[in-house]
Design a protein around this motif. Structure first.
Motif, PDB file in Angstrom:
ATOM      1  N   GLU A 148      22.807  15.563  40.615  1.00  0.00           N
ATOM      2  CA  GLU A 148      23.456  16.873  41.583  1.00  0.00           C
ATOM      3  C   GLU A 148      21.936  17.558  41.601  1.00  0.00           C
ATOM      4  N   CYS A 158      19.735  15.740  44.351  1.00  0.00           N
ATOM      5  CA  CYS A 158      20.364  15.672  45.500  1.00  0.00           C
ATOM      6  C   CYS A 158      20.733  17.191  46.210  1.00  0.00           C
ATOM      7  N   GLU A 207      27.518  17.861  44.857  1.00  0.00           N
ATOM      8  CA  GLU A 207      27.775  16.776  43.798  1.00  0.00           C
ATOM      9  C   GLU A 207      28.032  15.746  43.825  1.00  0.00           C
ATOM     10  N   ILE A 208      27.635  14.511  44.003  1.00  0.00           N
ATOM     11  CA  ILE A 208      27.463  13.379  44.166  1.00  0.00           C
ATOM     12  C   ILE A 208      28.593  12.637  43.644  1.00  0.00           C
ATOM     13  N   ASN A 209      28.912  11.405  43.405  1.00  0.00           N
ATOM     14  CA  ASN A 209      29.558  11.338  42.862  1.00  0.00           C
ATOM     15  C   ASN A 209      29.197   9.731  42.392  1.00  0.00           C
ATOM     16  N   SER A 249      30.679   6.553  43.174  1.00  0.00           N
ATOM     17  CA  SER A 249      30.704   6.001  45.211  1.00  0.00           C
ATOM     18  C   SER A 249      29.873   5.589  45.199  1.00  0.00           C
ATOM     19  N   THR A 309      29.605   4.039  48.400  1.00  0.00           N
ATOM     20  CA  THR A 309      29.825   4.991  49.691  1.00  0.00           C
ATOM     21  C   THR A 309      28.804   6.192  49.304  1.00  0.00           C
ATOM     22  N   GLN A 310      28.562   6.980  48.568  1.00  0.00           N
ATOM     23  CA  GLN A 310      27.793   8.522  48.729  1.00  0.00           C
ATOM     24  C   GLN A 310      26.240   7.726  48.296  1.00  0.00           C
ATOM     25  N   MET A 311      26.419   6.756  47.285  1.00  0.00           N
ATOM     26  CA  MET A 311      25.384   6.225  46.640  1.00  0.00           C
ATOM     27  C   MET A 311      24.637   5.607  47.981  1.00  0.00           C
ATOM     28  N   TYR A 328      25.028   6.078  51.278  1.00  0.00           N
ATOM     29  CA  TYR A 328      23.734   6.580  51.482  1.00  0.00           C
ATOM     30  C   TYR A 328      22.694   7.326  52.271  1.00  0.00           C
ATOM     31  N   TRP A 329      23.065   7.939  50.091  1.00  0.00           N
ATOM     32  CA  TRP A 329      21.787   9.158  49.556  1.00  0.00           C
ATOM     33  C   TRP A 329      20.099   7.944  50.030  1.00  0.00           C
TER      34      TRP A 329
END
Length: 172
Positions: free
Chosen positions: A65, A68, A71-73, A76, A78-80, A82-83
């Motif tokens: 967090e 980034c 609050e990245i999961n 996830s 999808t979130q990982m 994306y980042w």
């Protein structure tokens, strides 16, 4: 129906039938008793381990967090994805089974980590990842989100697969 099929298979192999009748069936009452009673768990040893691994999960989450800015999961994909791929522009890793899909599985994270800062896979396989280890890796130039993911992954798996079931599963 199940017994009919099992009996037919066992009749084809007399040695297996003998093991089934003389050993497996004899153990059945003991297995049922153990399953109904559960296993005795030394909660005084398990609870501190749970706190230690939960601390690792929390530290990994804080690191991710802070890096980034939100609050990245870490669980996830999808979130990982994306980042790591859209924001950071790291080389996209493909899932070996579904070649079209970009991946953030264990192999993909290992490849990305190695591309940023080499690591000793044998050491990590034989030693629990610690906050101090991650901090040293960061000083050596490792990627904060990738290191957070590794710290999180190991700790979360240990909690969910081994430690929490001992307490939540009804330890005595």
């Amino acid at each position: 129906h199940v017994w009919d099929m099992l009996k037919r298979e066992l009749e084809r192999d007399p040695e297996s039938m003998k093991v089934y009748r003389e050993q497996s069936l004899a153990l059945t009452p003991h297995i049922y008793k153990r399953e109904s009673m559960g296993l005795r768990v030394n909660t005084q040893r398990v609870e501190p381990a749970i706190r230690m691994y939960q601390g690792k999960v929390d530290e990994a989450q804080r690191l991710a967090e802070a890096y980034c800015g939100f609050e990245i999961n870490l669980n996830s994909s999808t979130q990982m994805g994306y980042w790591l791929y859209d924001v950071e522009g790291l080389k996209v890793q493909r899932n070996k089974k579904a070649k079209a899909a970009r991946s953030t599985d264990k192999d993909a994270i290992a490849a990305l980590r190695a591309s940023v800062c080499a690591f000793d896979g044998d050491y990590e396989a034989n030693n629990s990842i610690t906050q101090e280890y991650v901090e040293q890796r960061l000083r050596d130039g490792a990627h904060p989100l990738l290191e957070a993911k590794v710290l999180f992954g190991e700790a979360e798996q240990t909690l969910s697969h081994y430690l929490n079931p001992l307490i939540i599963g009804g330890g005595e």
